[in-house]
Design a protein around this motif. Structure first.
Motif, PDB file in Angstrom:
ATOM      1  N   TRP A 348      -8.707 -22.450 -26.824  1.00  9.05           N
ATOM      2  CA  TRP A 348      -8.552 -21.004 -26.739  1.00  9.05           C
ATOM      3  C   TRP A 348      -9.850 -20.318 -26.320  1.00  9.05           C
ATOM      4  CZ3 TRP A 348     -11.617 -17.762 -29.523  1.00  9.05           C
ATOM      5  CH2 TRP A 348     -12.289 -18.297 -30.628  1.00  9.05           C
ATOM      6  N   LEU A 349     -10.979 -20.914 -26.732  1.00 15.34           N
ATOM      7  CA  LEU A 349     -12.270 -20.335 -26.351  1.00 15.34           C
ATOM      8  C   LEU A 349     -12.531 -20.534 -24.858  1.00 15.34           C
ATOM      9  CD1 LEU A 349     -14.698 -18.880 -27.583  1.00 15.34           C
ATOM     10  CD2 LEU A 349     -15.778 -21.093 -27.943  1.00 15.34           C
ATOM     11  N   ILE A 350     -12.178 -21.695 -24.337  1.00 10.82           N
ATOM     12  CA  ILE A 350     -12.313 -21.932 -22.895  1.00 10.82           C
ATOM     13  C   ILE A 350     -11.431 -20.970 -22.115  1.00 10.82           C
ATOM     14  CG2 ILE A 350     -11.983 -23.632 -21.064  1.00 10.82           C
ATOM     15  CD1 ILE A 350     -12.590 -25.808 -23.072  1.00 10.82           C
ATOM     16  N   THR A 351     -10.203 -20.778 -22.598  1.00  9.54           N
ATOM     17  CA  THR A 351      -9.288 -19.853 -21.929  1.00  9.54           C
ATOM     18  C   THR A 351      -9.823 -18.432 -21.959  1.00  9.54           C
ATOM     19  OG1 THR A 351      -7.423 -21.257 -22.602  1.00  9.54           O
ATOM     20  CG2 THR A 351      -6.914 -19.009 -21.904  1.00  9.54           C
ATOM     21  N   PHE A 352     -10.412 -18.048 -23.089  1.00  6.96           N
ATOM     22  CA  PHE A 352     -10.938 -16.684 -23.222  1.00  6.96           C
ATOM     23  C   PHE A 352     -12.049 -16.425 -22.223  1.00  6.96           C
ATOM     24  CE2 PHE A 352     -14.265 -13.995 -25.109  1.00  6.96           C
ATOM     25  CZ  PHE A 352     -13.576 -12.788 -25.190  1.00  6.96           C
ATOM     26  N   TRP A 353     -13.061 -17.328 -22.183  1.00  9.24           N
ATOM     27  CA  TRP A 353     -14.190 -17.098 -21.292  1.00  9.24           C
ATOM     28  C   TRP A 353     -13.815 -17.262 -19.829  1.00  9.24           C
ATOM     29  CZ3 TRP A 353     -18.000 -14.335 -22.669  1.00  9.24           C
ATOM     30  CH2 TRP A 353     -18.460 -14.348 -23.979  1.00  9.24           C
ATOM     31  N   THR A 354     -12.845 -18.120 -19.544  1.00  7.11           N
ATOM     32  CA  THR A 354     -12.351 -18.219 -18.164  1.00  7.11           C
ATOM     33  C   THR A 354     -11.668 -16.929 -17.745  1.00  7.11           C
ATOM     34  OG1 THR A 354     -12.028 -20.609 -18.456  1.00  7.11           O
ATOM     35  CG2 THR A 354     -10.903 -19.557 -16.603  1.00  7.11           C
ATOM     36  N   SER A 355     -10.901 -16.343 -18.655  1.00  4.29           N
ATOM     37  CA  SER A 355     -10.238 -15.075 -18.348  1.00  4.29           C
ATOM     38  C   SER A 355     -11.256 -13.958 -18.144  1.00  4.29           C
ATOM     39  CB  SER A 355      -9.269 -14.709 -19.482  1.00  4.29           C
ATOM     40  OG  SER A 355      -8.315 -15.729 -19.679  1.00  4.29           O
ATOM     41  N   VAL A 356     -12.292 -13.944 -18.999  1.00  4.86           N
ATOM     42  CA  VAL A 356     -13.342 -12.931 -18.844  1.00  4.86           C
ATOM     43  C   VAL A 356     -14.026 -13.067 -17.488  1.00  4.86           C
ATOM     44  CG1 VAL A 356     -15.590 -12.177 -19.715  1.00  4.86           C
ATOM     45  CG2 VAL A 356     -13.746 -12.669 -21.316  1.00  4.86           C
ATOM     46  N   ALA A 357     -14.332 -14.294 -17.076  1.00  6.43           N
ATOM     47  CA  ALA A 357     -14.991 -14.513 -15.787  1.00  6.43           C
ATOM     48  C   ALA A 357     -14.092 -14.079 -14.625  1.00  6.43           C
ATOM     49  CB  ALA A 357     -15.370 -15.982 -15.641  1.00  6.43           C
ATOM     50  N   LEU A 358     -12.804 -14.409 -14.717  1.00  9.21           N
ATOM     51  CA  LEU A 358     -11.870 -14.014 -13.645  1.00  9.21           C
ATOM     52  C   LEU A 358     -11.712 -12.500 -13.572  1.00  9.21           C
ATOM     53  CD1 LEU A 358      -9.120 -16.764 -14.032  1.00  9.21           C
ATOM     54  CD2 LEU A 358     -10.879 -16.597 -12.255  1.00  9.21           C
ATOM     55  N   LEU A 359     -11.591 -11.855 -14.736  1.00  9.98           N
ATOM     56  CA  LEU A 359     -11.485 -10.397 -14.743  1.00  9.98           C
ATOM     57  C   LEU A 359     -12.751  -9.739 -14.204  1.00  9.98           C
ATOM     58  CD1 LEU A 359      -9.718  -9.786 -18.188  1.00  9.98           C
ATOM     59  CD2 LEU A 359      -8.740  -9.517 -15.900  1.00  9.98           C
ATOM     60  N   LEU A 360     -13.902 -10.310 -14.526  1.00  8.37           N
ATOM     61  CA  LEU A 360     -15.159  -9.769 -14.009  1.00  8.37           C
ATOM     62  C   LEU A 360     -15.230  -9.905 -12.494  1.00  8.37           C
ATOM     63  CD1 LEU A 360     -17.944  -8.555 -14.583  1.00  8.37           C
ATOM     64  CD2 LEU A 360     -18.815 -10.877 -14.910  1.00  8.37           C
ATOM     65  N   MET A 361     -14.834 -11.058 -11.983  1.00  7.55           N
ATOM     66  CA  MET A 361     -14.823 -11.251 -10.530  1.00  7.55           C
ATOM     67  C   MET A 361     -13.842 -10.300  -9.855  1.00  7.55           C
ATOM     68  SD  MET A 361     -15.051 -15.401 -10.253  1.00  7.55           S
ATOM     69  CE  MET A 361     -14.834 -15.308  -8.469  1.00  7.55           C
ATOM     70  N   LEU A 362     -12.679 -10.110 -10.461  1.00  9.03           N
ATOM     71  CA  LEU A 362     -11.689  -9.180  -9.897  1.00  9.03           C
ATOM     72  C   LEU A 362     -12.223  -7.755  -9.911  1.00  9.03           C
ATOM     73  CD1 LEU A 362      -8.825  -8.737  -8.810  1.00  9.03           C
ATOM     74  CD2 LEU A 362      -8.049  -8.499 -11.187  1.00  9.03           C
ATOM     75  N   PHE A 363     -12.885  -7.390 -11.016  1.00 10.83           N
ATOM     76  CA  PHE A 363     -13.465  -6.052 -11.119  1.00 10.83           C
ATOM     77  C   PHE A 363     -14.512  -5.815 -10.038  1.00 10.83           C
ATOM     78  CE2 PHE A 363     -17.195  -3.778 -12.879  1.00 10.83           C
ATOM     79  CZ  PHE A 363     -16.669  -2.496 -12.907  1.00 10.83           C
ATOM     80  N   LEU A 364     -15.382  -6.801  -9.802  1.00 10.72           N
ATOM     81  CA  LEU A 364     -16.420  -6.658  -8.785  1.00 10.72           C
ATOM     82  C   LEU A 364     -15.828  -6.613  -7.382  1.00 10.72           C
ATOM     83  CD1 LEU A 364     -19.138  -9.082 -10.248  1.00 10.72           C
ATOM     84  CD2 LEU A 364     -19.168  -6.584 -10.249  1.00 10.72           C
ATOM     85  N   LEU A 365     -14.782  -7.394  -7.128  1.00  6.48           N
ATOM     86  CA  LEU A 365     -14.140  -7.381  -5.813  1.00  6.48           C
ATOM     87  C   LEU A 365     -13.483  -6.034  -5.533  1.00  6.48           C
ATOM     88  CD1 LEU A 365     -12.556 -10.956  -5.685  1.00  6.48           C
ATOM     89  CD2 LEU A 365     -14.488 -10.110  -4.348  1.00  6.48           C
ATOM     90  N   VAL A 366     -12.775  -5.498  -6.531  1.00  7.85           N
ATOM     91  CA  VAL A 366     -12.140  -4.186  -6.349  1.00  7.85           C
ATOM     92  C   VAL A 366     -13.188  -3.104  -6.165  1.00  7.85           C
ATOM     93  CG1 VAL A 366     -10.704  -2.445  -7.468  1.00  7.85           C
ATOM     94  CG2 VAL A 366     -10.076  -4.865  -7.618  1.00  7.85           C
ATOM     95  N   TRP A 367     -14.252  -3.174  -6.936  1.00  2.00           N
ATOM     96  CA  TRP A 367     -15.345  -2.192  -6.822  1.00  2.00           C
ATOM     97  C   TRP A 367     -15.981  -2.258  -5.435  1.00  2.00           C
ATOM     98  CZ3 TRP A 367     -20.046  -2.093 -10.721  1.00  2.00           C
ATOM     99  CH2 TRP A 367     -20.735  -0.892 -10.551  1.00  2.00           C
ATOM    100  N   THR A 368     -16.263  -3.460  -4.960  1.00  2.00           N
ATOM    101  CA  THR A 368     -16.855  -3.626  -3.629  1.00  2.00           C
ATOM    102  C   THR A 368     -15.918  -3.114  -2.544  1.00  2.00           C
ATOM    103  OG1 THR A 368     -18.028  -5.587  -4.427  1.00  2.00           O
ATOM    104  CG2 THR A 368     -17.887  -5.287  -2.037  1.00  2.00           C
ATOM    105  N   ILE A 371     -15.982   0.724  -2.387  1.00  3.09           N
ATOM    106  CA  ILE A 371     -17.207   1.213  -1.742  1.00  3.09           C
ATOM    107  C   ILE A 371     -17.133   0.995  -0.240  1.00  3.09           C
ATOM    108  CG2 ILE A 371     -19.694   0.840  -1.540  1.00  3.09           C
ATOM    109  CD1 ILE A 371     -19.766   0.217  -4.494  1.00  3.09           C
ATOM    110  N   TYR A 372     -16.624  -0.160   0.180  1.00  9.28           N
ATOM    111  CA  TYR A 372     -16.505  -0.454   1.606  1.00  9.28           C
ATOM    112  C   TYR A 372     -15.530   0.514   2.274  1.00  9.28           C
ATOM    113  CZ  TYR A 372     -15.290  -2.965   5.864  1.00  9.28           C
ATOM    114  OH  TYR A 372     -15.036  -3.301   7.182  1.00  9.28           O
ATOM    115  N   ARG A 373     -14.410   0.802   1.603  1.00 10.29           N
ATOM    116  CA  ARG A 373     -13.440   1.728   2.187  1.00 10.29           C
ATOM    117  C   ARG A 373     -14.003   3.127   2.272  1.00 10.29           C
ATOM    118  NH1 ARG A 373      -7.785   2.181  -0.873  1.00 10.29           N
ATOM    119  NH2 ARG A 373      -9.206   3.126  -2.399  1.00 10.29           N
ATOM    120  N   THR A 374     -14.789   3.543   1.283  1.00  8.89           N
ATOM    121  CA  THR A 374     -15.413   4.871   1.334  1.00  8.89           C
ATOM    122  C   THR A 374     -16.393   4.973   2.497  1.00  8.89           C
ATOM    123  OG1 THR A 374     -15.193   5.066  -1.064  1.00  8.89           O
ATOM    124  CG2 THR A 374     -16.747   6.545   0.028  1.00  8.89           C
ATOM    125  N   MET A 375     -17.152   3.903   2.749  1.00  9.94           N
ATOM    126  CA  MET A 375     -18.090   3.907   3.868  1.00  9.94           C
ATOM    127  C   MET A 375     -17.374   3.976   5.200  1.00  9.94           C
ATOM    128  SD  MET A 375     -20.815   1.041   2.496  1.00  9.94           S
ATOM    129  CE  MET A 375     -21.671   1.064   4.062  1.00  9.94           C
TER     130      MET A 375
END
Length: 380
Positions: A348-368, A371-375
């Motif tokens: 469960w701990l591996i699943t938790f941190w894997t989910s956190v990493a995936l959500l963080l990557m998704l958050f950064l991709l959407v954020w990027t 910004i790209y669309r605004t430019m």
């Protein structure tokens, strides 16, 4: 004589002063009297002499950092100490008979490293006794031989409690940003009082006017003493702004700082467990003090790098040294800690941190992408 000539003359004076010490310590003029049958003592004396020579060179010629108080030479000396610690960790990492193709580490590899630690302190190389913190939770112990309040004393004056309080206070002074400190605190553990005290110290110095006048221009002895002590305080006190939400790349840069901070703290516990270093051994204190000295210019260099708006800039030398030391400590923990933890990490701990990493990557991709669309829209 110009400033360059004066500096060169001072460097030569200090360097020449180191030569008589080397001649006396090595016994070059009296080899029979300085002869020692103990080979280990001779090797130790030679290693200490090498370290002294290198520190003397660093004191004079190591790269300077952004800090100027109490003197740039002090931070050049810290730079030399960091390099020596880096080299020592590299040597320790290659101890033992470990082969990279072997699936598991052999016990002798870890034992070789543990026995090597005896050369640093004679009390090391012995298996650590079990230490429990929750077997007796009584406040008042009437039959205790030392003190009836021994449990309270052991908790309040435990070395790690004191180290955590002072450590978080020091981090607050170095980082000077409360949201970032709370991120570090939640990521490791809650130490609210130390962060509060550290931020109070920051606010006390922030906004004060600093007028540095030379010692010879002070009117009386009291002023001269205050000016001398003031040399060990910052020349200026700037409130650091990290701006982690400035953009995706800045967010990654600040997050990397938090990861390195927490890795250094975790390395303390894994190193003492894998290499059999008791919590009250002076080596633990020496490492913490050295990391504190290294972290002061590292934080300043990294914050200066992030705030610099120049198109071409580089990270300071202390930042690279700190990262290299942290990685080597982590590699030592991985190598000599292999097999010491028979229970695998919970799924469960591996699943938790894997989910956190995936959500963080998704958050950064959407954020990027936003910004790209605004430019693109602004260009149109």
């Amino acid at each position: 004589m110009d400033g360059m000539g004066i500096q060169t003359s001072n460097d030569l004076t200090v360097a020449d002063g180191n030569v008589p010490f080397d001649v006396w310590a090595s016994g070059a003029l009296d080899p029979e009297r300085s002869f020692s049958a103990d080979r280990v003592s001779s090797v130790k004396r030679g290693v200490f002499a090498m370290i002294a020579v290198f520190l003397a060179y660093s004191f004079l010629q190591a790269p300077s950092t952004v800090l100027i108080r109490p003197h740039p030479a002090i931070w050049r000396l810290v730079h030399g100490m960091a390099v020596i610690y880096l080299v020592a960790l590299t040597f320790l990492l290659f101890q033992g008979c470990f082969h990279p193709l072997l699936p598991r580490i052999e016990p002798r590899t870890r034992d070789d490293a543990r026995q090597f630690m005896k050369y640093l302190h004679p009390d090391l190389g012995v298996e650590l006794p079990e230490r429990s913190y929750g077997t007796d939770c009584r406040i008042y112990v009437p039959d205790h031989p030392k003190s009836r309040f021994n449990n309270v004393y052991e908790i309040l004056f435990d070395e790690f409690v004191i180290a955590h309080i002072l450590g978080w206070w020091g981090k607050a002074i170095m980082i000077r940003n409360q949201p970032l400190l709370w991120v570090l605190s939640i990521g490791f553990e809650l130490m609210e009082d130390s962060i509060w005290a550290g931020m109070k110290t920051v606010r006390y110095f922030d906004g004060r006017t600093y007028e540095w006048v030379g010692l010879s221009r002070q009117p009386n002895i009291i002023s001269k003493v205050k000016r001398t002590l003031g040399q060990f305080t910052p020349a200026q006190w700037d409130k650091d702004e990290w701006y982690p939400l400035l953009g995706p790349w800045r967010f990654i840069q600040v997050l990397s700082l938090c990861i390195v901070f927490m890795a250094v703290e975790l390395n303390t516990f894994f190193l003492k467990f894998c290499l059999w270093i008791p919590p009250r051994n002076p080596l633990i204190v020496y490492r913490l003090v050295l990391w504190w000295l290294i972290a002061i210019p590292t934080i300043r260099e990294y914050n200066t790098y992030l705030q610099d708006r120049k198109p071409f800039k580089k990270v300071g030398s202390f930042c690279w040294l700190s990262l290299a030391i942290c990685i080597l400590e982590l590699l030592i923990c991985i190598k000599f800690g292999h097999g010491l933890f028979p229970k695998s990490m919970p799924s469960w701990l591996i699943t938790f941190w894997t989910s956190v990493a995936l959500l963080l990557m998704l958050f950064l991709l959407v954020w990027t992408w936003k910004i790209y669309r605004t430019m693109i829209r602004k260009r149109l």
